[in-house]
Design an enzyme around this catalytic site. Sequence first.
Site, PDB file in Angstrom:
ATOM      1  N   HIS A  59       0.982  -1.185  -0.035  1.00  0.00           N
ATOM      2  CA  HIS A  59       0.125   0.054   0.183  1.00  0.00           C
ATOM      3  C   HIS A  59       0.927   1.092  -0.087  1.00  0.00           C
ATOM      4  CE1 HIS A  59       0.142  -0.859   4.550  1.00  0.00           C
ATOM      5  NE2 HIS A  59       0.614   0.438   4.308  1.00  0.00           N
TER       6      HIS A  59
HETATM    7  P1  TYD Z   1      -2.381  -2.072   7.377  1.00  0.00           P
HETATM    8  O1  TYD Z   1      -1.357  -0.880   7.755  1.00  0.00           O
HETATM    9  O2  TYD Z   1      -3.289  -2.242   6.535  1.00  0.00           O
HETATM   10  O3  TYD Z   1      -1.220  -3.468   7.345  1.00  0.00           O
HETATM   11  P2  TYD Z   1      -0.899  -4.215   5.966  1.00  0.00           P
HETATM   12  O4  TYD Z   1      -0.898  -3.654   4.714  1.00  0.00           O
HETATM   13  O5  TYD Z   1       0.580  -4.735   6.417  1.00  0.00           O
HETATM   14  O6  TYD Z   1      -1.829  -5.462   6.184  1.00  0.00           O
HETATM   15  O7  TYD Z   1      -2.987  -2.719   8.982  1.00  0.00           O
HETATM   16  C1  TYD Z   1      -3.913  -3.779   8.818  1.00  0.00           C
HETATM   17  C2  TYD Z   1      -4.883  -3.411   9.787  1.00  0.00           C
HETATM   18  O8  TYD Z   1      -4.527  -3.350  11.067  1.00  0.00           O
HETATM   19  C3  TYD Z   1      -5.783  -2.305   9.142  1.00  0.00           C
HETATM   20  O9  TYD Z   1      -6.683  -2.730   8.437  1.00  0.00           O
HETATM   21  C4  TYD Z   1      -6.229  -1.754  10.544  1.00  0.00           C
HETATM   22  C5  TYD Z   1      -5.389  -2.155  11.495  1.00  0.00           C
HETATM   23  N1  TYD Z   1      -4.517  -0.903  11.993  1.00  0.00           N
HETATM   24  C6  TYD Z   1      -4.876  -0.214  13.114  1.00  0.00           C
HETATM   25  O10 TYD Z   1      -6.111  -0.280  13.593  1.00  0.00           O
HETATM   26  N2  TYD Z   1      -4.064   0.579  13.428  1.00  0.00           N
HETATM   27  C7  TYD Z   1      -2.974   0.995  12.920  1.00  0.00           C
HETATM   28  O11 TYD Z   1      -2.121   2.099  13.443  1.00  0.00           O
HETATM   29  C8  TYD Z   1      -2.616   0.225  12.001  1.00  0.00           C
HETATM   30  C9  TYD Z   1      -1.171   0.463  11.305  1.00  0.00           C
HETATM   31  C10 TYD Z   1      -3.218  -0.963  11.553  1.00  0.00           C
END
Ligand code: TYD
Length: 136
Positions: free
Chosen positions: A55
Site C-alpha cells: 500500500h
Molecule cells: P495495514 O497498515 O493495512 O497493514 P498491512 O498492509 O501490512 O496489512 O494494517 C492492517 C490493519 O490493522 C488495518 O486494516 C487496521 C489495523 N490497524 C490499526 O487499527 N491501527 C494502525 O495503526 C495500523 C497500522 C493498522
Amino acid sequence: MKPSTVFDCNILQLPRVYNPAGSITAVNSNKELPFDIQRVYYLFDVPGGEGRGGHAHKKLEQLIVAASGSFDIIIDDGNVKRTFHLSRPYMGLYMPSGLWRELDNFSSGSICLVLASTTYDEADYIRDYTEFKEWK
Ligand code: TYD
C-alpha cells in the site's frame, strides 16, 4: 510539492548506547527524525518467510525499524523500485509519504517497529496499485 521518489528514502543510523548487558536506542521527534511522532505500532507474530501486501500513504511519514529479526522492504515510486534489508535495531528506514511499499522475507520472531507521523487514518491509504500510479 515535488512527488517523492525512492531516492528520498534513507537508512538512518540511530544512536546506540552500547552495554554488554544490553544496548539502548532512543529516537526523538524532530531530532533523529524529521517529523513529530504521533503513533507507534509494531508488527509481530509474522511467520518466517511471510510477506505483507502493499500500500501507499498520501501524507504519512514513517521510520521503520527491525526491532528484532530481519525483513526486506521494497519501495516503489511508480518508476523505480528499491529494496532495503533491515536487520539491526539501531538502523531505521525513513520513508516520506507517497511511496508504494511491500514487506517481505520476515525472519521468524521478527518485530517491525514503526514510528509514524500521524494517527491511524484509513483515508490516507492507497491500497490499489493502479490507483497509486494514477494518483502519482
Ligand atoms: P495495514 O497498515 O493495512 O497493514 P498491512 O498492509 O501490512 O496489512 O494494517 C492492517 C490493519 O490493522 C488495518 O486494516 C487496521 C489495523 N490497524 C490499526 O487499527 N491501527 C494502525 O495503526 C495500523 C497500522 C493498522
